[in-house]
Scaffold this active site. Structure first.
Site, short mmCIF file in Angstrom:
data_model
loop_
_atom_site.label_atom_id
_atom_site.label_comp_id
_atom_site.label_asym_id
_atom_site.label_seq_id
_atom_site.Cartn_x
_atom_site.Cartn_y
_atom_site.Cartn_z
N GLY A 42 88.46 46.88 -22.66
CA GLY A 42 89.62 47.74 -22.40
C GLY A 42 90.07 48.53 -23.61
O GLY A 42 91.16 49.10 -23.61
N GLY A 44 87.94 50.91 -25.07
CA GLY A 44 87.15 52.14 -25.17
C GLY A 44 85.76 51.96 -25.75
O GLY A 44 85.03 52.94 -25.91
N ALA A 46 83.00 50.49 -24.53
CA ALA A 46 81.90 50.79 -23.61
C ALA A 46 81.76 52.29 -23.38
O ALA A 46 80.65 52.82 -23.37
CB ALA A 46 82.12 50.08 -22.27
N ASN A 74 82.16 45.98 -9.41
CA ASN A 74 82.44 46.17 -10.85
C ASN A 74 83.08 47.55 -11.08
O ASN A 74 82.44 48.50 -11.54
CB ASN A 74 81.14 46.02 -11.66
CG ASN A 74 81.40 45.89 -13.15
OD1 ASN A 74 82.50 46.20 -13.63
ND2 ASN A 74 80.39 45.44 -13.88
N TYR A 81 81.25 54.76 -16.29
CA TYR A 81 80.11 55.66 -16.04
C TYR A 81 80.58 57.01 -15.50
O TYR A 81 80.07 58.06 -15.91
CB TYR A 81 79.13 55.00 -15.05
CG TYR A 81 78.57 53.68 -15.54
CD1 TYR A 81 78.22 53.50 -16.86
CD2 TYR A 81 78.40 52.60 -14.68
CE1 TYR A 81 77.71 52.29 -17.32
CE2 TYR A 81 77.89 51.39 -15.11
CZ TYR A 81 77.56 51.25 -16.44
OH TYR A 81 77.06 50.05 -16.89
N LYS A 83 83.43 58.42 -16.07
CA LYS A 83 84.11 59.16 -17.15
C LYS A 83 83.14 59.96 -17.99
O LYS A 83 83.45 61.05 -18.45
CB LYS A 83 84.86 58.18 -18.08
CG LYS A 83 86.31 58.06 -17.77
CD LYS A 83 87.13 57.53 -18.93
CE LYS A 83 86.63 56.20 -19.46
NZ LYS A 83 87.53 55.66 -20.50
C1 LIG Z 1 82.20 46.80 -17.87
C2 LIG Z 1 82.29 46.89 -19.40
C3 LIG Z 1 80.99 47.53 -19.93
C4 LIG Z 1 83.52 47.77 -19.77
O1 LIG Z 1 83.68 47.72 -21.18
P1 LIG Z 1 85.06 48.20 -21.89
O2 LIG Z 1 84.81 48.31 -23.34
O3 LIG Z 1 86.17 47.32 -21.43
O4 LIG Z 1 85.24 49.65 -21.25
P2 LIG Z 1 86.23 50.79 -21.78
O5 LIG Z 1 87.36 50.16 -22.52
O6 LIG Z 1 85.45 51.84 -22.48
O7 LIG Z 1 86.74 51.45 -20.42
C5 LIG Z 1 87.17 50.64 -19.35
C6 LIG Z 1 87.82 51.55 -18.34
O8 LIG Z 1 87.83 50.89 -17.05
C7 LIG Z 1 89.15 50.88 -16.59
N1 LIG Z 1 89.28 49.68 -15.76
C8 LIG Z 1 89.39 48.40 -16.17
N2 LIG Z 1 89.44 47.59 -15.10
C9 LIG Z 1 89.35 48.39 -14.01
C10 LIG Z 1 89.33 48.14 -12.61
N3 LIG Z 1 89.42 46.91 -12.12
N4 LIG Z 1 89.20 49.21 -11.78
C11 LIG Z 1 89.09 50.46 -12.25
N5 LIG Z 1 89.10 50.76 -13.58
C12 LIG Z 1 89.24 49.72 -14.44
C13 LIG Z 1 90.03 50.89 -17.83
O9 LIG Z 1 91.32 51.35 -17.54
C14 LIG Z 1 89.26 51.89 -18.69
O10 LIG Z 1 89.47 53.21 -18.28
P3 LIG Z 1 90.40 54.24 -19.12
O11 LIG Z 1 89.82 54.30 -20.50
O12 LIG Z 1 90.24 55.55 -18.40
O13 LIG Z 1 91.77 53.67 -19.09
C15 LIG Z 1 82.48 45.48 -20.05
O14 LIG Z 1 83.59 44.89 -19.42
C16 LIG Z 1 81.26 44.57 -19.86
O15 LIG Z 1 80.31 44.62 -20.62
N6 LIG Z 1 81.29 43.71 -18.85
C17 LIG Z 1 80.23 42.74 -18.61
C18 LIG Z 1 78.88 43.35 -18.32
C19 LIG Z 1 78.94 44.47 -17.33
O16 LIG Z 1 79.66 44.43 -16.34
N7 LIG Z 1 78.12 45.50 -17.62
C20 LIG Z 1 77.96 46.63 -16.75
C21 LIG Z 1 76.85 46.30 -15.81
S1 LIG Z 1 76.51 47.68 -14.77
#
Ligand SMILES: CC(C)(COP(=O)(O)OP(=O)(O)OC[C@H]1O[C@@H](n2cnc3c(N)ncnc32)[C@H](O)[C@@H]1OP(=O)(O)O)[C@@H](O)C(=O)NCCC(=O)NCCS
Length: 116
Positions: A42, A44, A46, A74, A81, A83
């Site tokens: 959360g 940024g 990813a 997910n 993706y 974004k």
């Molecule tokens: C999914 C994952 C890659 C996201 O990583 P992250 O560093 O938290 O992502 P970011 O912070 O860049 O962005 C997350 C965004 O999702 C949004 N978000 C979080 N939970 C959400 C939900 N339930 N529904 C919709 N959006 C959501 C956040 O608000 C943020 O968006 P914003 O920047 O516009 O506010 C990470 O949680 C992860 O590695 N998870 C485990 C493995 C996985 O799921 N990999 C992807 C496999 S396809």
């Protein structure tokens, strides 16, 4: 191509992002990302890592297209993706098994010129 995702301020490795399966004949590769350190979610990381890997893929690997699959539940990953410009291209029914049940997945794609 495999990159580590590191937090510059404290030099912590928090995950991996990769582009795999690239072939010169097709110019297509598959993207995967995994951030294992939940306290860094959360913030940024990813979004930045996916954007950086895709830019590398288009500019250095000269790819035409990057694809991925994501579990339908997910929503955080799908949001990341979308974004950076990926669009949903199809839904694959019950192709991923987790927690004792089958989940649908989406296939998403990003063409060169679409990265945001
Ligand atoms: C999914 C994952 C890659 C996201 O990583 P992250 O560093 O938290 O992502 P970011 O912070 O860049 O962005 C997350 C965004 O999702 C949004 N978000 C979080 N939970 C959400 C939900 N339930 N529904 C919709 N959006 C959501 C956040 O608000 C943020 O968006 P914003 O920047 O516009 O506010 C990470 O949680 C992860 O590695 N998870 C485990 C493995 C996985 O799921 N990999 C992807 C496999 S396809």
């Amino acid at each position: 191509m495999l990159f580590g995702v590191e937090v510059l301020s404290d030099a912590t490795l928090i995950g991996l992002v990769q582009l795999h399966g690239a072939k010169p004949e097709t110019g297509i590769a598959v993207l995967d990302i995994y951030l294992g350190e939940k306290e860094y979610w959360g913030k940024g990381f990813a979004t930045d890592a996916v954007r950086t890997a895709c830019r590398y893929g288009f500019e250095k690997m000269r790819l035409h297209k990057i694809t991925l699959t994501v579990v339908a539940d997910n929503q955080a990953a799908q949001h990341v993706y979308q974004k950076v410009g990926f669009v949903e291209e199809g839904r694959l029914r019950e192709t991923f098994r987790l927690g004792g049940r089958w989940h649908d997945t989406y296939t998403m794609g990003l063409l060169e010129g679409e990265l945001r």
